[in-house]
Design a protein around this motif. Structure first.
Motif, PDB file in Angstrom:
ATOM      1  N   GLU A 101       0.826  -1.209   0.000  1.00  7.16           N
ATOM      2  CA  GLU A 101       0.000   0.000   0.000  1.00  7.16           C
ATOM      3  C   GLU A 101       0.861   1.260   0.000  1.00  7.16           C
ATOM      4  N   MET A 102       2.128   1.124   0.433  1.00  7.86           N
ATOM      5  CA  MET A 102       3.038   2.263   0.506  1.00  7.86           C
ATOM      6  C   MET A 102       4.464   1.746   0.493  1.00  7.86           C
ATOM      7  N   GLU A 103       5.382   2.490  -0.148  1.00  5.58           N
ATOM      8  CA  GLU A 103       6.796   2.135  -0.151  1.00  5.58           C
ATOM      9  C   GLU A 103       7.626   3.395   0.071  1.00  5.58           C
ATOM     10  N   LEU A 104       8.665   3.263   0.903  1.00  2.07           N
ATOM     11  CA  LEU A 104       9.529   4.387   1.234  1.00  2.07           C
ATOM     12  C   LEU A 104      10.984   3.953   1.054  1.00  2.07           C
ATOM     13  N   ASN A 105      11.668   4.538   0.065  1.00  5.61           N
ATOM     14  CA  ASN A 105      13.075   4.202  -0.222  1.00  5.61           C
ATOM     15  C   ASN A 105      13.269   2.699  -0.412  1.00  5.61           C
ATOM     16  N   ASN A 106      12.295   2.055  -1.025  1.00  3.91           N
ATOM     17  CA  ASN A 106      12.337   0.599  -1.201  1.00  3.91           C
ATOM     18  C   ASN A 106      13.052   0.258  -2.505  1.00  3.91           C
ATOM     19  N   GLU A 107      14.208  -0.426  -2.399  1.00  3.49           N
ATOM     20  CA  GLU A 107      15.016  -0.693  -3.587  1.00  3.49           C
ATOM     21  C   GLU A 107      14.614  -1.986  -4.294  1.00  3.49           C
ATOM     22  N   TYR A 108      14.547  -3.117  -3.560  1.00  2.00           N
ATOM     23  CA  TYR A 108      14.227  -4.376  -4.232  1.00  2.00           C
ATOM     24  C   TYR A 108      13.722  -5.416  -3.232  1.00  2.00           C
ATOM     25  N   TYR A 109      13.127  -6.483  -3.806  1.00  2.00           N
ATOM     26  CA  TYR A 109      12.652  -7.629  -3.035  1.00  2.00           C
ATOM     27  C   TYR A 109      13.470  -8.859  -3.410  1.00  2.00           C
ATOM     28  N   THR A 110      13.808  -9.658  -2.414  1.00  2.00           N
ATOM     29  CA  THR A 110      14.465 -10.937  -2.643  1.00  2.00           C
ATOM     30  C   THR A 110      13.501 -12.051  -2.257  1.00  2.00           C
ATOM     31  N   ILE A 111      13.244 -12.962  -3.182  1.00  4.28           N
ATOM     32  CA  ILE A 111      12.358 -14.090  -2.889  1.00  4.28           C
ATOM     33  C   ILE A 111      13.208 -15.221  -2.331  1.00  4.28           C
ATOM     34  N   GLU A 112      12.819 -15.731  -1.169  1.00  2.00           N
ATOM     35  CA  GLU A 112      13.586 -16.780  -0.500  1.00  2.00           C
ATOM     36  C   GLU A 112      12.724 -18.030  -0.329  1.00  2.00           C
ATOM     37  N   ARG A 113      13.385 -19.187  -0.437  1.00  4.58           N
ATOM     38  CA  ARG A 113      12.684 -20.477  -0.373  1.00  4.58           C
ATOM     39  C   ARG A 113      13.369 -21.391   0.633  1.00  4.58           C
ATOM     40  N   SER A 114      12.554 -22.255   1.259  1.00  7.10           N
ATOM     41  CA  SER A 114      13.077 -23.204   2.243  1.00  7.10           C
ATOM     42  C   SER A 114      12.295 -24.506   2.145  1.00  7.10           C
TER      43      SER A 114
ATOM     44  N   ASP B 282      12.468 -26.570   4.994  1.00  5.26           N
ATOM     45  CA  ASP B 282      12.217 -26.934   6.391  1.00  5.26           C
ATOM     46  C   ASP B 282      11.562 -25.809   7.189  1.00  5.26           C
ATOM     47  N   GLY B 283      11.311 -24.654   6.543  1.00  7.59           N
ATOM     48  CA  GLY B 283      10.681 -23.535   7.226  1.00  7.59           C
ATOM     49  C   GLY B 283      11.625 -22.732   8.093  1.00  7.59           C
ATOM     50  N   LYS B 284      12.921 -23.100   8.106  1.00  7.04           N
ATOM     51  CA  LYS B 284      13.892 -22.412   8.963  1.00  7.04           C
ATOM     52  C   LYS B 284      15.067 -21.849   8.163  1.00  7.04           C
ATOM     53  N   ASN B 285      15.640 -22.672   7.292  1.00  6.90           N
ATOM     54  CA  ASN B 285      16.815 -22.271   6.518  1.00  6.90           C
ATOM     55  C   ASN B 285      16.377 -21.852   5.118  1.00  6.90           C
ATOM     56  N   PHE B 286      16.501 -20.550   4.837  1.00  8.16           N
ATOM     57  CA  PHE B 286      16.028 -19.995   3.568  1.00  8.16           C
ATOM     58  C   PHE B 286      17.203 -19.621   2.667  1.00  8.16           C
ATOM     59  N   ALA B 287      16.979 -19.732   1.355  1.00  8.64           N
ATOM     60  CA  ALA B 287      17.973 -19.331   0.361  1.00  8.64           C
ATOM     61  C   ALA B 287      17.290 -18.473  -0.698  1.00  8.64           C
ATOM     62  N   ALA B 288      18.023 -17.482  -1.217  1.00  7.84           N
ATOM     63  CA  ALA B 288      17.475 -16.590  -2.240  1.00  7.84           C
ATOM     64  C   ALA B 288      17.323 -17.335  -3.560  1.00  7.84           C
ATOM     65  N   ILE B 289      16.181 -17.129  -4.236  1.00  5.20           N
ATOM     66  CA  ILE B 289      15.953 -17.764  -5.538  1.00  5.20           C
ATOM     67  C   ILE B 289      15.630 -16.744  -6.627  1.00  5.20           C
ATOM     68  N   GLY B 290      15.422 -15.482  -6.266  1.00  6.48           N
ATOM     69  CA  GLY B 290      15.102 -14.486  -7.281  1.00  6.48           C
ATOM     70  C   GLY B 290      14.996 -13.099  -6.682  1.00  6.48           C
TER      71      GLY B 290
END
Length: 430
Positions: free
Chosen positions: A267-280, A282-290
């Motif tokens: 609904e609002m963004e302030l100085n927002n540069e980018y989003y990193t999509i992370e996948r796991s 086991d629900g605990k250890n996440f890695a970036a995929i995009g």
């Protein structure tokens, strides 16, 4: 006479003012659920012990709840099940903690259709830990005591707390969200205006959840502490402007189970540069995929999408996703976690588009023929759409039109096949 009349008029106006303030505070504090007059449902010798089950009738219209004592750690005892002080709608045990002990009471809360053993699913559940305070000098010798609460509302739960973190610290371990007092400051009584020692955990579609309410006593003195779990969402002061306001995030498997669609809305963004999509897995250890670029500065609604092609993923296991937001200063925040279980059976529902504006198409793969009933349910549990179609074995599709007048927000789509609930999924209305 004039003086007496004027004084009398003043006192009447003053009394009405006090009454209006009192009523407004009561209205503000009104809980979503009311846990009053619980009765012991299990054997009498289980009262205040592990295995105790307490029944609370009509926590909301047509809904009962049970509170089961799952664990009581060594050095802690339950003095009262529901202390009468504070808020009578809350779950409020009094805990007695031994010296130099970190202990807790764990409770499991289940919801049922009133008067039955049929589970009931809350469209939205807000659980707030109130008065998570402490004592910096609990025994008069400079040794402190700190209270803490932890809640497990399942995958996808979010939490809110005061932004400065001077009184409590919020940590997440798996699906447990814990708020611990760190200041040792005692806040008298139980007061929902003391936001600095409160936090709220929220999730949708909850039929059962767990709470731990505990005390870390580092002093040489035994102490009784009052706990309070209150069922209402609150607005908390923030330590600064949020980089984004995330109103929606979800993940859905495509019908052929070869990709997962991730959608999120800000609904609002302030100085927002980018989003990193992370996948796991086991629900605990996440890695970036995009990565997806943000909108820098925006005061209008923005919709984002990312498709995961599941390369190198064990599709027999549940897949977990989150979105990491990074601003221009390099600081980051995280979305709630969403999970996807790729269906190993033929029955599966998909709704497109999601979020919707006016029309939605419901696609369903069925292994039987018969009647399919589709309900779209709002967060008050009311069916705003109720449609029945005949279906064939295999792929089926139906479009529901003219939804533009529905209020913006989150809905649940429920599909029944031949009278039995087969699938549910979430739907966002823009």
């Amino acid at each position: 006479m004039k003086t007496n009349f004027t004084q009398r008029k003043f006192y009447i106006v003053y009394a009405l003012l006090v009454l209006s303030i009192f009523l407004s505070r009561k209205a503000f504090a009104q809980a979503d659920l009311s846990f009053k007059n619980g009765t012991l449902k299990s054997a009498a010798n289980t009262d205040k012990k592990v295995g105790a089950v307490y029944l609370y009738k009509n926590v909301k219209s047509g809904v009962d709840a049970t509170v089961t004592y799952v664990a009581i750690t060594s050095g802690l005892t339950v003095v009262t099940v529901d202390d009468p002080s504070g808020y009578d709608e809350a779950i409020q045990p009094t805990l007695r903690i031994s010296p130099n002990t970190d202990g807790y009471l764990e409770m499991k809360i289940d919801f049922f259709v009133a008067g039955t053993n049929t589970p009931y699913t809350m469209p939205v559940l807000n659980a707030t830990g109130v008065d998570i305070d402490g004592s910096s000098n609990n025994d008069g010798k400079g040794n402190p005591l700190y209270e803490w609460d932890a809640m497990n509302l399942g995958i996808g739960a979010t939490n809110l707390a005061a932004g400065n973190g001077n009184q409590i610290a919020v940590t997440i371990s798996g699906t447990w969200i814990k708020a611990s007092n760190v200041s040792g400051v005692d806040f008298p009584g139980r007061d929902t205006s003391a936001k600095a020692v409160m936090y709220t955990v929220t999730n949708t579609l909850v039929s059962s959840f767990s709470v731990r309410t505990g005390v870390k006593n580092q002093s040489t003195q035994q102490s009784d502490r009052l706990a309070s779990i209150y069922f209402k969402k609150f607005i908390y002061p923030s330590g600064g402007p949020l980089p984004i306001v995330l109103s929606y995030f979800n993940a859905f498997a495509e019908s052929n189970n070869t990709k997962v669609d991730l959608n999120w809305v800000t609904e609002m963004e302030l100085n927002n540069e980018y989003y990193t999509i992370e996948r796991s897995q086991d629900g605990k250890n996440f890695a970036a995929i995009g990565m997806v670029l943000g909108s820098m500065n925006s005061t209008i609604r923005k919709t984002y999408e990312y498709k995961d092609n599941l390369k190198g993923v064990d599709v027999s296991k549940t897949i977990y996703y989150r979105v990491k937001q990074t601003d221009m200063d390099g600081n980051s925040t995280y979305s709630p976690i969403r999970s996807v279980k790729l269906s190993q059976k033929q029955n599966m529902i998909q709704v497109n588009p999601n979020p919707i504006v006016d029309n939605v198409t419901v696609k369903y793969m069925s292994d039987v023929s018969g009647a399919m009933n589709i309900r779209i349910i709002n967060m008050n549990g009311q069916a705003v759409v109720n449609k029945t179609n005949s279906i064939n074995k295999g792929f089926n599709s139906t479009t529901i039109a003219n939804l533009g007048s529905l209020p913006k927000g989150l809905y649940m789509v429920e599909v029944k096949i031949n009278g039995e609930v087969s699938e549910t999924t979430k739907l966002m209305k823009n």
